[in-house]
Each structure stands twice: as structure tokens, then as C-alpha cells.
Design a protein around this motif. Structure first.
Motif, PDB file in Angstrom:
ATOM      1  N   GLU A  94      14.411 114.380  -3.472  1.00  0.00           N
ATOM      2  CA  GLU A  94      13.516 114.793  -4.562  1.00  0.00           C
ATOM      3  C   GLU A  94      13.016 113.595  -5.362  1.00  0.00           C
ATOM      4  N   ARG A  95      13.887 112.661  -5.646  1.00  0.00           N
ATOM      5  CA  ARG A  95      13.471 111.474  -6.414  1.00  0.00           C
ATOM      6  C   ARG A  95      12.353 110.723  -5.693  1.00  0.00           C
ATOM      7  N   LYS A 147      18.896 115.853  -4.640  1.00  0.00           N
ATOM      8  CA  LYS A 147      18.273 115.408  -5.887  1.00  0.00           C
ATOM      9  C   LYS A 147      18.006 113.907  -5.878  1.00  0.00           C
ATOM     10  N   ASP A 148      19.058 113.124  -5.588  1.00  0.00           N
ATOM     11  CA  ASP A 148      18.964 111.676  -5.746  1.00  0.00           C
ATOM     12  C   ASP A 148      18.236 110.986  -4.608  1.00  0.00           C
ATOM     13  N   VAL A 179      19.733 124.155  -6.159  1.00  0.00           N
ATOM     14  CA  VAL A 179      19.452 122.795  -6.602  1.00  0.00           C
ATOM     15  C   VAL A 179      18.474 122.858  -7.770  1.00  0.00           C
ATOM     16  N   LEU A 224      15.583 121.683 -10.103  1.00  0.00           N
ATOM     17  CA  LEU A 224      14.427 120.865  -9.749  1.00  0.00           C
ATOM     18  C   LEU A 224      13.880 120.082 -10.938  1.00  0.00           C
ATOM     19  N   ASP A 225      13.514 118.838 -10.664  1.00  0.00           N
ATOM     20  CA  ASP A 225      12.731 118.046 -11.605  1.00  0.00           C
ATOM     21  C   ASP A 225      11.251 118.174 -11.264  1.00  0.00           C
ATOM     22  N   ARG A 233      24.164 118.765  -3.282  1.00  0.00           N
ATOM     23  CA  ARG A 233      23.153 118.902  -4.328  1.00  0.00           C
ATOM     24  C   ARG A 233      22.664 117.517  -4.785  1.00  0.00           C
TER      25      ARG A 233
END
Length: 157
Positions: free
Chosen positions: A149-150, A145-146, A92, A94-95, A141
Motif C-alpha cells: 500500500e505504501r 500496509k508497509d 487491513v 486503508l490509507d 497486515r
């Protein structure tokens, strides 16, 4: 963060004043202290606390719901005779940039049943995650992410 400590102080004072020191009364005192501090913002200055606390509460509710759903999904797979598992390891991107953001994200992934943070790339741009139910790697994934992580980044930044 001083406002948070004032809020906790007001919750404790409320509980002691009402002579009932229990979690429910501390919660009532915390909410009342939050309201008092919110209304007194013009006198003491604006604080980021009043934007972050609702985000943290919202994130906690979201994560508890995800935890409950994951527990049921894993438990259902364990008690039924048919295996619905489709395990896989997914990278994944990463931000998250700081060590604290990456650590919190990986800990929350690991705490969720059915997922496990395995490794972080040397440049900290990819997190490798093992999932029990990876039917579609792109959807898995995107879910990390959405959804997770967000929200972690909203709380941490």
C-alpha cells in the motif's frame, strides 16, 4: 502527462530513424528521449514526470519480484506432500482514499498468488483480504500496509 507522450514520440522517432522497430530499440529510444527531455527542463519548465517515472519503474520491479516469490511459495506448497498453508481472512485498514488508489491496490493484491481481495467496508476504510499463508495476522497486515500500500500510494500521489 504531455512529457510522457513526447518521450514515447521520441522513442518511435528513434526506432524509425534507425530502421529497427523492435522492443529493445524502442527501449533505447525511450531512455534517450527521457535524457533529452530531462536536460531540456530549464527551457520548458519543471515536470513531475521526472520524479514519477523512476518511482513507477521501481514499483514495477518490486511488484514483479513479489509476484515471483509468491508464485514459488504457492507452487512449493502445491508440489510438496506437506501443506504449509495457514489460510485466513484479514481486515487491513486503508490509507488509500480515492477509488483509483483502492482499486489498484485491490487488483495488485488479487493478482498476487496466495492473496485475494474479498470486500471493501462501506466507509472504504477496511479492505478484507484472504491469504493462503497467514501465520501471524499482524505481520500479514503489516506486510500489506508497509510494503504494497505504501508503494502504491507513492506512485499514485
Amino acid at each position: 502527462m504531455n512529457v510522457f507522450f513526447w518521450n514515447v514520440f521520441f522513442a518511435i522517432v528513434w526506432s524509425l530513424a534507425t530502421e529497427h522497430v523492435d522492443p529493445t530499440n524502442l527501449g533505447v529510444g525511450f531512455v534517450l528521449g527521457y535524457l533529452v527531455l530531462w536536460f531540456s527542463q530549464p527551457a520548458f519548465g519543471r515536470s513531475n514526470y521526472f520524479r514519477k517515472l523512476p518511482q513507477v519503474v521501481s514499483f514495477a520491479a518490486f511488484y514483479l519480484w513479489e509476484l515471483l516469490l509468491s508464485n514459488f511459495r504457492v507452487a512449493y506448497d502445491v508440489v510438496t506432500p506437506t501443506n504449509y498453508m495457514r489460510p485466513g481472512v484479514i481486515a487491513v485498514p486503508l490509507d488509500a482514499k480515492t477509488d483509483a488508489e483502492i482499486t489498484l491496490l485491490s487488483m495488485l493484491i488479487t493478482l498476487t498468488p496466495g492473496t485475494l481481495s474479498l470486500d471493501l467496508s462501506a466507509d472504504k476504510s477496511l479492505l478484507f483480504i484472504h491469504g493462503m499463508f497467514v501465520e501471524d495476522p499482524d505481520a500479514f497486515r503489516a506486510s500489506i500496509k508497509d510494503r504494497l500500500e505504501r508503494r502504491v500510494l507513492e506512485v499514485m500521489r
